[in-house]
Design a protein around this motif. Structure first.
Motif, mmCIF file in Angstrom:
data_model
loop_
_atom_site.group_PDB
_atom_site.id
_atom_site.type_symbol
_atom_site.label_atom_id
_atom_site.label_comp_id
_atom_site.label_asym_id
_atom_site.label_seq_id
_atom_site.Cartn_x
_atom_site.Cartn_y
_atom_site.Cartn_z
ATOM 1 N N GLU A 99 40.987 15.063 -10.283
ATOM 2 C CA GLU A 99 39.616 14.560 -10.463
ATOM 3 C C GLU A 99 38.956 14.239 -9.115
ATOM 4 O O GLU A 99 38.167 13.311 -8.990
ATOM 5 N N TYR A 100 39.257 15.046 -8.124
ATOM 6 C CA TYR A 100 38.796 14.806 -6.761
ATOM 7 C C TYR A 100 37.276 14.664 -6.672
ATOM 8 O O TYR A 100 36.775 13.748 -6.023
ATOM 9 N N LEU A 101 36.541 15.567 -7.300
ATOM 10 C CA LEU A 101 35.075 15.517 -7.181
ATOM 11 C C LEU A 101 34.460 14.348 -7.938
ATOM 12 O O LEU A 101 33.369 13.903 -7.595
ATOM 13 N N ASP A 102 35.145 13.825 -8.940
ATOM 14 C CA ASP A 102 34.670 12.611 -9.598
ATOM 15 C C ASP A 102 34.886 11.407 -8.695
ATOM 16 O O ASP A 102 34.060 10.501 -8.644
ATOM 17 N N LYS A 103 36.004 11.394 -7.973
ATOM 18 C CA LYS A 103 36.316 10.288 -7.065
ATOM 19 C C LYS A 103 35.536 10.383 -5.754
ATOM 20 O O LYS A 103 35.349 9.384 -5.073
ATOM 21 N N ASN A 104 35.126 11.601 -5.392
ATOM 22 C CA ASN A 104 34.421 11.866 -4.131
ATOM 23 C C ASN A 104 33.170 12.689 -4.422
ATOM 24 O O ASN A 104 33.155 13.902 -4.177
ATOM 25 N N PRO A 105 32.115 12.066 -4.954
ATOM 26 C CA PRO A 105 30.927 12.805 -5.381
ATOM 27 C C PRO A 105 30.311 13.717 -4.311
ATOM 28 O O PRO A 105 29.728 14.734 -4.630
ATOM 29 N N GLY A 106 30.471 13.400 -3.052
ATOM 30 C CA GLY A 106 29.932 14.248 -1.993
ATOM 31 C C GLY A 106 30.941 15.214 -1.436
ATOM 32 O O GLY A 106 30.683 15.885 -0.438
ATOM 33 N N GLY A 107 32.115 15.335 -2.090
ATOM 34 C CA GLY A 107 33.191 16.190 -1.590
ATOM 35 C C GLY A 107 32.838 17.669 -1.655
ATOM 36 O O GLY A 107 31.932 18.094 -2.368
ATOM 37 N N TYR A 108 33.590 18.457 -0.910
ATOM 38 C CA TYR A 108 33.364 19.904 -0.846
ATOM 39 C C TYR A 108 33.521 20.536 -2.220
ATOM 40 O O TYR A 108 34.494 20.300 -2.927
ATOM 41 N N GLU A 109 32.556 21.355 -2.560
ATOM 42 C CA GLU A 109 32.618 22.114 -3.811
ATOM 43 C C GLU A 109 32.269 23.555 -3.482
ATOM 44 O O GLU A 109 31.216 23.829 -2.896
ATOM 45 N N CYS A 110 33.144 24.477 -3.829
ATOM 46 C CA CYS A 110 32.916 25.892 -3.541
ATOM 47 C C CYS A 110 31.589 26.339 -4.134
ATOM 48 O O CYS A 110 31.313 26.074 -5.318
ATOM 49 N N PRO A 111 30.755 27.015 -3.353
ATOM 50 C CA PRO A 111 29.439 27.434 -3.853
ATOM 51 C C PRO A 111 29.489 28.487 -4.960
ATOM 52 O O PRO A 111 28.477 28.742 -5.601
ATOM 53 N N THR A 112 30.657 29.065 -5.214
ATOM 54 C CA THR A 112 30.743 30.053 -6.297
ATOM 55 C C THR A 112 30.997 29.411 -7.658
ATOM 56 O O THR A 112 30.971 30.094 -8.673
ATOM 57 N N HIS A 113 31.255 28.099 -7.704
ATOM 58 C CA HIS A 113 31.583 27.435 -8.965
ATOM 59 C C HIS A 113 30.326 26.892 -9.639
ATOM 60 O O HIS A 113 29.953 25.738 -9.478
ATOM 61 N N PHE A 114 29.712 27.767 -10.405
ATOM 62 C CA PHE A 114 28.575 27.401 -11.232
ATOM 63 C C PHE A 114 28.595 28.316 -12.447
ATOM 64 O O PHE A 114 29.226 29.372 -12.426
ATOM 65 N N LEU A 115 27.942 27.910 -13.500
ATOM 66 C CA LEU A 115 27.939 28.689 -14.731
ATOM 67 C C LEU A 115 26.861 29.775 -14.654
ATOM 68 O O LEU A 115 25.674 29.487 -14.669
#
Length: 186
Positions: free
Chosen positions: A164-180
């Protein structure tokens, strides 16, 4: 961390089923599945490492990122099949990443970022192959889907700080390809 085929911390029920998927950086994949299916039959999801080569000592993020282990960053999903079908899960899987790129998603490069479906039963393997064919036709015409489909052989839970990294770190790195995706790749 010890290896198994099922995460020792994954919540399951007597009727739940499992699927393990790899679609690039596991933080974003976990987040999308939990967000999209939270009230639709998803029981749990855990990030970890799937189907690499045996190595000495524990499988860690640092070892996986070195490129020497051939483990994929993956998400193991427990779901209630009476509420959520594997076909629905795999439709979202193919639409939240680019399955036409070999060992990469956006700026993330390496075998750990490959696209893969690791099934837990032969029946689920057949469903995965059908989902791949359908996604090829519907979402990626003119491109070749390179998603690997194979049985899950080995699994290691990711370290606690990855869960749950992105829930714990809302500004954390998120790959730009991960979208619906809502339109086919052209």
């Amino acid at each position: 961390m010890s290896s198994s085929i099922i995460s020792p911390t994954l919540k399951t029920t007597p009727s739940s089923q499992l699927i393990t998927v790899a679609a690039g950086c596991f933080w974003g994949v976990e987040r999308v599945f939990k967000k999209h299916f939270a009230s639709k039959g998803l029981i749990d999801a855990k990030v970890g490492y799937a189907n690499g080569i045996p190595i000495e000592g524990p499988v860690t993020y640092e070892k996986v990122c070195s490129g020497s282990t051939n483990y994929a960053e993956a998400v193991q999903i427990s779901y209630e099949p009476s509420k959520l079908s594997l076909k629905e899960i795999l439709d979202i899987f193919f639409r939240i990443h680019d399955p036409t790129t070999v060992n990469s998603q956006g700026p993330d490069k390496g075998t750990q970022y490959r696209s893969a479906i690791y099934f837990h039963s032969e029946e689920d393997g057949a469903i995965a192959k059908q989902a791949k064919e359908q996604s090829q036709k519907d979402w990626f015409p003119g491109y070749q889907i390179v998603t690997q489909i194979e049985p899950l052989k080995i699994w290691y839970d990711g370290e606690d700080y990855h869960q749950e990294y992105l829930d714990k770190n809302p500004g954390g790195y998120e790959c730009p390809t991960h979208f619906l995706r809502t339109t086919p790749k052209i």
